[in-house]
Design an enzyme around this catalytic site. Structure first.
Site, PDB file in Angstrom:
ATOM      1  N   LYS A  83       0.919  -1.211   0.079  1.00 23.11           N
ATOM      2  CA  LYS A  83      -0.060  -0.082  -0.082  1.00 23.11           C
ATOM      3  C   LYS A  83       0.864   1.241  -0.112  1.00 23.11           C
ATOM      4  CE  LYS A  83      -1.768   1.907   3.551  1.00 23.11           C
ATOM      5  NZ  LYS A  83      -2.402   2.061   4.939  1.00 23.11           N
ATOM      6  N   ASP A 116      -6.564   1.436   1.299  1.00 23.79           N
ATOM      7  CA  ASP A 116      -6.483   1.755   2.892  1.00 23.79           C
ATOM      8  C   ASP A 116      -7.923   1.190   3.258  1.00 23.79           C
ATOM      9  OD1 ASP A 116      -7.928   3.706   2.175  1.00 23.79           O
ATOM     10  OD2 ASP A 116      -6.861   5.039   3.175  1.00 23.79           O
TER      11      ASP A 116
END
Length: 221
Positions: free
Chosen positions: A120, A138
């Site tokens: 991420k 997220d």
């Protein structure tokens, strides 16, 4: 969600916010990388408060290494998991100096090899620093993708793969910013604000949340 609806979905988000950007504050690629690492399980607002003074002092990996772990902790002690994050930031700064001439690498493989950098984080850096069409998933993106049925999946990796497959041009570069901001401010976790959502008619979420009740001021006879 049908492909035509996906195009309309992003068209509306783009119309409402033509130039979405990360809410993290930074002035170069290294500071961006550090800010994203620090933002794990923390809010952007909290990270920005901690990094304003830090980034006035530290702009390069060499300056971060010179500051040291103890010095860094003093700046970021208000951020969750600051002990682990301080250790990782110093280690990744050293790795950038040794392996990348002090520069933040462009590719995902090199980024995730850095201490404290996961997929991420790498996706955010690639997108914000280098304009790559990546999809950082997220908690906000994961929630919106599943709640709206835009790209449902049981894991962030599954959602990312579906977004990569389904999001059409010209929305690919900014898609994850729109989804993050939509989840942060409109499609909230506990009570989504459906009454002011620009894509509510495209979303199958039920029941739609009504606007908050307004109280009528009492009149004095």
């Amino acid at each position: 969600m049908k492909r035509a609806d996906i195009f309309e979905f992003f068209s509306r988000l783009a119309e409402a916010n033509p130039d979405p950007v990360t809410e993290l504050e930074f002035s170069n690629h290294f500071q961006l990388l550090v800010a994203v690492v620090l933002s794990a399980q923390s809010t952007d607002v909290g990270v920005n408060k901690a990094t304003r003074a830090l980034f006035d002092e530290v702009r390069t990996p060499a300056e971060m290494v010179a500051l040291g772990e103890a010095g860094l902790k003093q700046h970021i002690k208000t951020i969750g998991l600051f002990n682990t994050k301080a250790k990782n930031v110093i280690a990744l700064s050293q790795a950038l100096i040794v392996h990348h001439d002090g520069e933040v690498p462009h590719d995902r493989g090199a980024l995730v090899a850095l201490p404290g950098v996961g997929r991420k984080t790498a996706n955010v850096v690639m997108n914000c620093a280098f304009g790559a069409e990546t999809f950082a998933v997220d908690t906000h993106v994961f929630r919106v993708a599943n709640r709206t049925k835009l790209a449902p999946g049981k894991t962030p990796e599954a959602v990312e793969a579906k977004l990569d497959k389904l999001v059409p041009p010209p929305f690919r570069r900014d898609a994850h910013h729109w989804l993050i901001l939509h989840g942060r401010y409109t499609c909230k976790a506990r009570t989504p604000e459906c009454w002011r959502c620009p894509v509510d008619d495209l979303c199958p979420y039920k029941p739609k949340t009504p606007p908050p009740r307004t109280t009528t001021p009492k009149t004095v006879a």
